[in-house]
Design a protein around this motif. Structure first.
Motif, short mmCIF file in Angstrom:
data_model
loop_
_atom_site.label_atom_id
_atom_site.label_comp_id
_atom_site.label_asym_id
_atom_site.label_seq_id
_atom_site.Cartn_x
_atom_site.Cartn_y
_atom_site.Cartn_z
N ILE A 353 0.83 -1.23 0.04
CA ILE A 353 0.06 0.13 -0.07
C ILE A 353 0.93 1.34 -0.12
O ILE A 353 0.40 2.32 -0.40
N LEU A 354 2.12 1.24 0.54
CA LEU A 354 3.04 2.33 0.56
C LEU A 354 3.13 2.81 -0.89
O LEU A 354 3.52 4.12 -1.17
N LEU A 357 0.51 5.33 -1.62
CA LEU A 357 0.30 6.47 -0.60
C LEU A 357 1.52 7.56 -0.75
O LEU A 357 1.32 8.39 -0.65
N ALA A 412 -5.17 12.97 5.71
CA ALA A 412 -4.44 12.04 4.92
C ALA A 412 -4.18 10.51 5.92
O ALA A 412 -4.17 9.69 5.33
N ALA A 413 -4.02 10.97 7.41
CA ALA A 413 -3.86 9.92 7.91
C ALA A 413 -5.15 8.94 7.93
O ALA A 413 -5.15 7.67 8.21
N ALA A 416 -5.36 6.81 4.97
CA ALA A 416 -4.47 5.72 5.00
C ALA A 416 -5.00 4.54 6.03
O ALA A 416 -4.69 3.59 5.77
N TYR A 417 -5.65 5.12 7.20
CA TYR A 417 -6.21 4.21 8.05
C TYR A 417 -7.32 3.35 7.56
O TYR A 417 -7.39 2.03 7.62
N SER A 420 -5.82 0.96 4.89
CA SER A 420 -5.02 -0.13 5.28
C SER A 420 -5.74 -0.83 6.57
O SER A 420 -5.12 -1.94 6.75
N LEU A 425 0.38 2.94 10.10
CA LEU A 425 0.51 3.53 8.92
C LEU A 425 -0.07 4.93 8.87
O LEU A 425 0.51 5.82 8.14
N GLY A 426 -1.23 5.20 9.37
CA GLY A 426 -1.90 6.40 9.49
C GLY A 426 -1.12 7.53 10.11
O GLY A 426 -0.63 8.63 9.47
N MET A 429 2.19 8.16 7.69
CA MET A 429 1.47 9.15 6.82
C MET A 429 1.55 10.55 7.28
O MET A 429 1.81 11.48 6.81
#
Length: 487
Positions: A353-354, A357, A412-413, A416-417, A420, A425-426, A429
């Protein structure tokens, strides 16, 4: 010419929409002419009747084009010429009446002017140049053959030659290069009645004559007398009693950009130009200032992409030379960013997923930096940044970017949460977004400021360098944090 607007009147200036209609009509006539020629050429080669038909139709179409062009203002003709490919441009240029040549050449851009001058013979160039005032000839002289300029100078009066030499002696970008000499001056010790009689004897007033310049016997500027003041004051009033002694004056070596800012700040229509002894030598008018502002705006927009002024239909080789250098630089910087990303191949292979993102991190950092950079370049262009306020500006921009980054990174976090399902990860990010937006803001400030500090155009290539920094460091920060905290 049914395509023309119904309110079209020969010789009048067209509004932008009508100018585009006139361009479309010219293009329609040129296309019809091309279609007819192709049909005629399909006939048997050497057919005299076909040749005769082609000749008649050619003259008919040229007459229609010429009739359309002769009703247009030189500025509108210039707009049409700049919008046509070179072969069509030269054909239309040959149909423009000779008495309009000089004014059209002054209206078109530098690159288009060069292409038009190339196809003009020496007699046509002489005829065009001889119709110009000294200040106008000085604008056109760099694009004319030296022998043409020399011959035109021989036909000028001594005063006109002196004015031309003076105008050509000042470098581009200075007040002296844009000033004109067509102005009215009077003595301070006469009455308004004398001034009115003097004005009535003139064939006409120069464009943008909002004020008359008051001088003494040695041509030193004493003040300015607005035309409106003359109209509302008693005729027996002395000029010295109603003139304005507190006026803005320019010097020929002042920067034209500084003069443009003064015109904008004080809403000026014209301003006197004086030498170091205070003698009146010319004036600057708002029409020249508008050209300076327009050219600066266009140059800034092109410089941000690493481009120079270019004819829209310039030869391919010339356009490639103009565009390739910074594209190659951009390619190299993109290669470096890709190299940085490739160093984290293991990280990306474990957390796929990176890969999706990290483009968000780089893109938002670039956008943030571009906002800051645009504001700084504009402030530099208007003279609002100086050593006394630059530190406070930097602190302010860091604070603004920090608060904006916090708000943006929270969004954005969250994205991302949800994508994913990983809170870690959040948070990564979020941290990468804040860091890269600060990088973008810093680069967006430092690059223009440093280029300006060393006397370079602050806009040239700035966006390329900004993209390089936010892409490379954005990938490095995001993937680096992911490697540390997620593996």
């Amino acid at each position: 010419m049914s395509g023309l607007p119904v309110n079209f009147k020969p010789g009048r200036r067209l509004d932008p929409e009508d100018a585009e209609i006139a361009l479309s009509e010219v293009q329609r006539l040129l296309h019809r002419q091309q279609v007819v020629q192709e049909l005629v050429h399909r006939q048997e080669e050497g057919d005299q009747r076909a040749d005769l038909v082609e000749s008649v139709l050619q003259r008919t179409h040229d007459a229609q084009l010429q009739n359309l062009l002769q009703g247009l203002h030189p500025a509108d003709i210039a707009f049409i010429l700049e919008s046509l490919p070179r072969d069509e441009r030269q054909h239309v240029w040959n149909l423009v009446k000779a008495e309009h040549d000089a004014q059209v050449l002054l209206e078109v851009g530098d690159r288009v002017r060069e292409s038009l001058v190339e196809v003009m013979d020496r007699d046509d160039l002489l005829a065009a140049a001889e119709n110009l005032d000294a200040d106008e000839l000085a604008d056109l002289a760099p694009d004319l053959p030296p022998d043409v300029v020399a011959e035109v100078q021989q036909g000028l009066t001594e005063q006109e030659r002196a004015r031309l030499s003076a105008a050509m002696s000042y470098p581009d970008g200075t007040v002296g290069a844009i000033m004109d000499f067509d102005m009215v001056r009077v003595r301070h010790d006469v009455t308004l009645e004398v001034v009115l009689r003097y004005l009535r004897r003139l064939p006409e007033l120069a464009d943008h004559t909002d004020q008359i310049f008051v001088v003494d016997r040695n041509e030193r500027l004493q003040g300015t007398l607005y035309v409106t003041r003359i109209l509302v004051s008693e005729p027996e009033t002395a000029v010295s009693d109603v003139m304005d002694s507190d006026m803005l004056t320019l010097q020929p070596h002042d920067e034209a950009d500084d003069a443009a800012r003064a015109f904008e700040r004080y809403d000026l229509v014209s301003a006197p130009v004086v030498d170091t002894q205070g003698r009146l030598i010319g004036r600057v008018t708002v029409n020249e200032v508008l050209d300076v502002i327009r050219e600066a705006s266009e140059e800034q927009a092109l410089s941000k992409a690493g481009l120079q002024e270019e004819d829209l239909f310039a030869p391919v080789r010339q356009s490639v030379r103009n565009r390739a250098p910074w594209l190659l630089v951009n390619l190299c910087t993109a290669g470096i960013a890709s190299f940085v990303a490739s160093r984290f191949e293991d990280t990306v292979s474990h957390i796929v997923i990176l890969a999706f993102l990290m483009s968000i991190v780089a893109g938002i950092g670039g956008n943030s930096g571009n906002q800051t950079m645009t504001m700084v370049i504009r402030a530099l262009a208007t003279g609002r940044i100086n050593p006394n306020n630059v530190r406070r500006l930097i602190k302010r921009e860091i604070l603004v970017t920090s608060f904006t980054a916090i708000l943006g990174s929270l969004t954005a976090a969250t994205i991302a949460y949800f994508v994913s399902g990983s809170l870690s990860l959040g948070l990564v990010m979020m941290g990468a977004m804040i860091a890269n937006m600060l990088v973008g803001a810093s680069i967006g400030m430092l690059v223009p400021l440093l280029r300006d500090r060393f006397g370079r155009d602050p806009a040239i290539g700035s966006s390329v360098l900004l993209t390089f920094a936010t892409d490379s460091l954005g990938f490095f920060i995001f993937l680096g944090l992911a490697t540390i905290f997620l593996l």
